[in-house]
Motif scaffolding. Structure first.
Motif, short mmCIF file in Angstrom:
data_model
loop_
_atom_site.label_atom_id
_atom_site.label_comp_id
_atom_site.label_asym_id
_atom_site.label_seq_id
_atom_site.Cartn_x
_atom_site.Cartn_y
_atom_site.Cartn_z
N ASP A 230 0.82 -1.22 0.00
CA ASP A 230 0.00 0.00 0.00
C ASP A 230 0.85 1.26 0.00
N ILE A 231 2.01 1.22 0.65
CA ILE A 231 2.84 2.41 0.77
C ILE A 231 3.33 2.89 -0.59
N CYS A 232 3.36 1.98 -1.59
CA CYS A 232 3.84 2.35 -2.93
C CYS A 232 2.76 3.04 -3.76
N ASP A 233 1.50 2.83 -3.43
CA ASP A 233 0.40 3.29 -4.27
C ASP A 233 0.41 4.79 -4.49
N SER A 234 0.50 5.56 -3.40
CA SER A 234 0.46 7.02 -3.54
C SER A 234 1.68 7.55 -4.27
N ILE A 235 2.83 6.90 -4.07
CA ILE A 235 4.06 7.32 -4.76
C ILE A 235 3.93 7.11 -6.26
N LEU A 236 3.43 5.95 -6.66
CA LEU A 236 3.27 5.65 -8.09
C LEU A 236 2.23 6.57 -8.74
N GLU A 237 1.15 6.84 -8.04
CA GLU A 237 0.13 7.74 -8.57
C GLU A 237 0.72 9.14 -8.79
N LYS A 238 1.56 9.58 -7.88
CA LYS A 238 2.19 10.90 -8.02
C LYS A 238 3.09 10.95 -9.25
N TRP A 239 3.87 9.88 -9.45
CA TRP A 239 4.76 9.85 -10.62
C TRP A 239 3.97 9.81 -11.92
N LEU A 240 2.86 9.08 -11.91
CA LEU A 240 2.00 9.05 -13.10
C LEU A 240 1.44 10.44 -13.40
N LYS A 241 0.94 11.12 -12.38
CA LYS A 241 0.34 12.45 -12.54
C LYS A 241 1.36 13.46 -13.06
N HIS B 262 3.06 3.91 -17.21
CA HIS B 262 2.22 2.81 -16.77
C HIS B 262 2.25 2.70 -15.25
N LYS B 263 1.14 2.28 -14.68
CA LYS B 263 1.16 1.97 -13.26
C LYS B 263 1.59 0.51 -13.10
#
Length: 664
Positions: free
Chosen positions: A202-213, A219-220
């Motif tokens: 779960d800790i990776c989810d917000s980080i990956l979303e930020k990089w995508l944005k 890709h996620k």
């Protein structure tokens, strides 16, 4: 003798010992590096033992040199055990020569190193042109804060997970955890039908979303591999399997910086600094064509002036130092591919490459490609395992080395793991090999070695008293290239110098005696199967360590009458496809592929070999090496085409034809 005379006697012995070592350092630099010392004082000094190659950093050496005067420049060539100090005045250089010769310094590992200085007219450093990052490669610094870094590191529990072994693997050189899908090192792939429970942390989810944005990634990811590297450990060069993952591979470096090497198929290597808290993004050519890996070592050569920022490590000897590695944890994210790969790199794409046996080369270009795919690339992949099976020197090679005069300069061309480089301590021996992995092993053993091709050895003509070529020339794919390899040996020799050459013999049964290679076939079926899966179980003649193998599932198995038949005298080829040799049997073809089963169990580090079926349940991938085995008299006949050599001796030694040449 009174006490003062005894003191003078001890002093004289000390002085003599120092002068011998200083002289030896001077001659070693001249013989191995072409660096010529001068008897008169100059502003420039070469500092033997004071180089990046033997663990001395700029920060250690420069203050010591500056105690003697103003240093204009300190040049530290990469991977060399020496450096050049240029002083403002000749007087300062003379002070350093007197004060620092024989001085002990301590490196970062606590080992004592003695410096030996000699005057030179000028520094002799070859600077390379500035390289560019591989296309499609991006390094983004400070992608996360130190607080987030700590949170990520603390989220990784390295306690043994006995309930679900898919999550964590203990590899030989590092600890690994998988999320989303398990990455299988035995075939560099994942099982798309068996996702791991829980997905990504779960800790990776917000980080990956930020990089995508922010548009940093496209890709996620749905697969994560976490590696923890102790100082001195690394990972073999590899390309993430095309069919397994999408174009984008991203890796987050935590805890410590590291230098990652990117290698192009043509041999070009680009070292790239990955700082702590940086994100590596590989797409396009850098993802699909360039292999990437981390050389196992405790120190990296880095830029001194830019700290630990990202980018290419240049060859600027005036701006290089050593950086000690720490414990590094990498989070490597991938997106599992659901559609076939359609990249434009067909030759290296596991999906698009035609899985057929290679053909006998009909041109220089085809021969070079065959050697690249079935000699150079294979030895890079198997270097560690190959070295573990090469430990016993052959008696007649030892006898040749011990017969040479003390102080002889000997070049081992194709030195492998260097098992002959330390046989006779009275010789000056230098080795070279086409495999970076094998040369790295030699350097770990403190041997003087470098990477080069046996057809173009960067040693001065006529400078060697003797040369070795053990199990090398049979890897060249045409008669012309084998002759060229012999000509290169002859070029290196001084008049009167000797070369010892070993090649595999077609005749594994000679004078009614079977070679050890064939004798090893007289074993129980159970033991035979074990040896097939573990080539190191028996050490065979020179390097005849093949394992029984069929061709892969997409190509035919060549055997019996289907084998390529080549007449030893005429060289006539009846079919074009190269056959695969069967373990511990007589040779039925002069040009063939010899299998090597990479030792290891599923879950260990491996890379898939050319023509090994993905998802194979074999204990390890199979690599195929090209050989041209020599018929009786063939090696002598090829040697006689050289105009400046004579054959002193030719003999058969346990499955090998051997020749001792002398330059006239």
């Amino acid at each position: 003798m009174d006490s003062s005379q005894q003191s003078n006697g001890r002093l004289n012995k000390t002085e003599k010992k120092f002068l011998r070592k200083q002289s030896k350092a001077r001659h070693t630099l001249l013989r191995h590096e072409g660096i010529e010392a001068v008897p008169h004082a100059t502003q420039s000094l070469v500092v033997a033992n004071g180089g990046l190659g033997n663990g001395v950093s700029r920060n250690q050496l420069l203050p010591v040199l500056e105690e003697c005067g103003l240093v204009d420049a300190l040049l530290m060539p990469p991977n060399k055990p020496y450096s050049f100090a240029m002083y403002k005045t000749t007087e300062d250089a003379k002070k350093a020569y007197v004060a620092l010769n024989g001085k002990e310094i301590v490196d970062d590992l606590g080992q004592k190193i003695v410096l030996y200085l000699n005057f030179v007219e000028k520094a002799q450093c070859r600077e390379l042109g500035r390289q560019a990052l591989p296309p499609g490669l991006v390094v983004i610094e400070e992608i996360i804060s130190s607080e987030v870094e700590n949170m990520l590191l603390e989220s990784v529990s390295w306690r043994e997970d006995t309930d679900n072994q898919n999550f964590q693997k203990s590899l030989k050189h590092r600890r690994v955890k998988h999320f989303g899908y398990e990455f299988h090192y035995e075939n560099n792939n994942i099982d798309k039908e068996k996702p791991l429970p829980g997905g990504l942390p779960d800790i990776c989810d917000s980080i990956l979303e930020k990089w995508l944005k922010e548009g940093l990634i496209k890709h996620k990811p749905d697969q994560l591999t976490i590696n923890q590297y102790e100082p001195g450990h690394g990972i073999p060069a590899h390309i993430d399997t095309h069919s397994a993952f999408e174009d984008e591979i991203i890796s987050l470096s935590l805890g410590s910086e590291v230098v990652m090497d990117f290698k192009h198929p043509d041999g070009a290597i680009v070292p790239v600094m990955l700082p702590r808290r940086s994100l590596l993004v590989m797409t396009g050519e850098s993802r699909y064509l360039w292999a990437h890996g981390i050389t196992p070592r405790k120190f990296d050569t880095v830029q001194a002036s830019t700290g630990h920022k990202s980018g290419i490590i240049t060859s600027d000897a005036g701006d290089l130092t050593l950086n000690r590695r720490g414990v590094r944890t990498s989070f490597t994210f991938r997106k599992v591919r659901q559609t076939p790969c359609n990249c434009s790199y067909h030759l290296v794409c596991d999906r698009q490459r035609k899985e057929t046996a290679p053909s006998f080369p009909e041109s220089e270009k085809e021969a070079l490609q065959l050697e690249r795919d079935y000699v150079h690339q294979v030895y890079e992949e198997i270097a560690g395992h190959f070295s573990s099976t090469r430990h016993t020197p052959w008696p007649q090679i030892v006898e040749f080395l011990n017969s040479l005069p003390n102080g002889s300069l000997v070049a081992d061309i194709g030195c492998g793991n260097g098992k002959y480089l330390g046989i006779n301590k009275e010789l000056y021996m230098i080795g070279c090999d086409r495999s970076q992995g094998l040369v790295d092993i030699c350097r770990e053993r403190q041997f003087q070695t470098f990477v080069c091709d046996a057809l173009a050895v960067p040693i001065r003509s006529g400078s060697c008293d003797a040369c070795l070529s053990i199990a090398v020339i049979h890897h060249f794919a045409t008669t012309e290239r084998r002759v060229a390899a012999l000509q290169e040996l002859a070029r290196l020799l001084r008049p009167g110098g000797k070369a010892l050459i070993y090649v595999w013999a077609m005749e594994q049964e000679y004078n009614k005696t079977k070679s050890k290679y064939l004798k090893e076939n007289r074993i129980s079926q159970g033991k035979e199967e074990a040896i097939k899966h573990d080539p190191s179980a028996q050490e065979l003649p020179v390097e005849q360590m093949s394992a029984g193998s069929e061709w892969d599932s997409t190509g035919p198995v060549l055997s019996g009458s289907d084998l390529l038949e080549q007449d030893c005298k005429s060289g006539k080829v009846t079919i074009s496809k190269l056959p695969v040799h069967t373990n511990r049997t007589s040779f039925h073809s002069q040009d063939l592929l010899v299998p090597w089963h990479l030792k290891g169990n599923p879950g260990k580090d491996k890379a898939v070999a050319p023509f090994s079926p993905l998802g194979s349940q074999a204990p390890g991938p199979v690599f195929h090496r090209y050989y041209h085995v020599f018929c009786k008299g063939e090696l002598e006949a090829v040697c006689r085409t050289l105009s400046n050599i004579s054959i002193l001796q030719s003999y058969y030694d346990q499955g090998n034809w051997c020749v001792i040449l002398q330059k006239v």
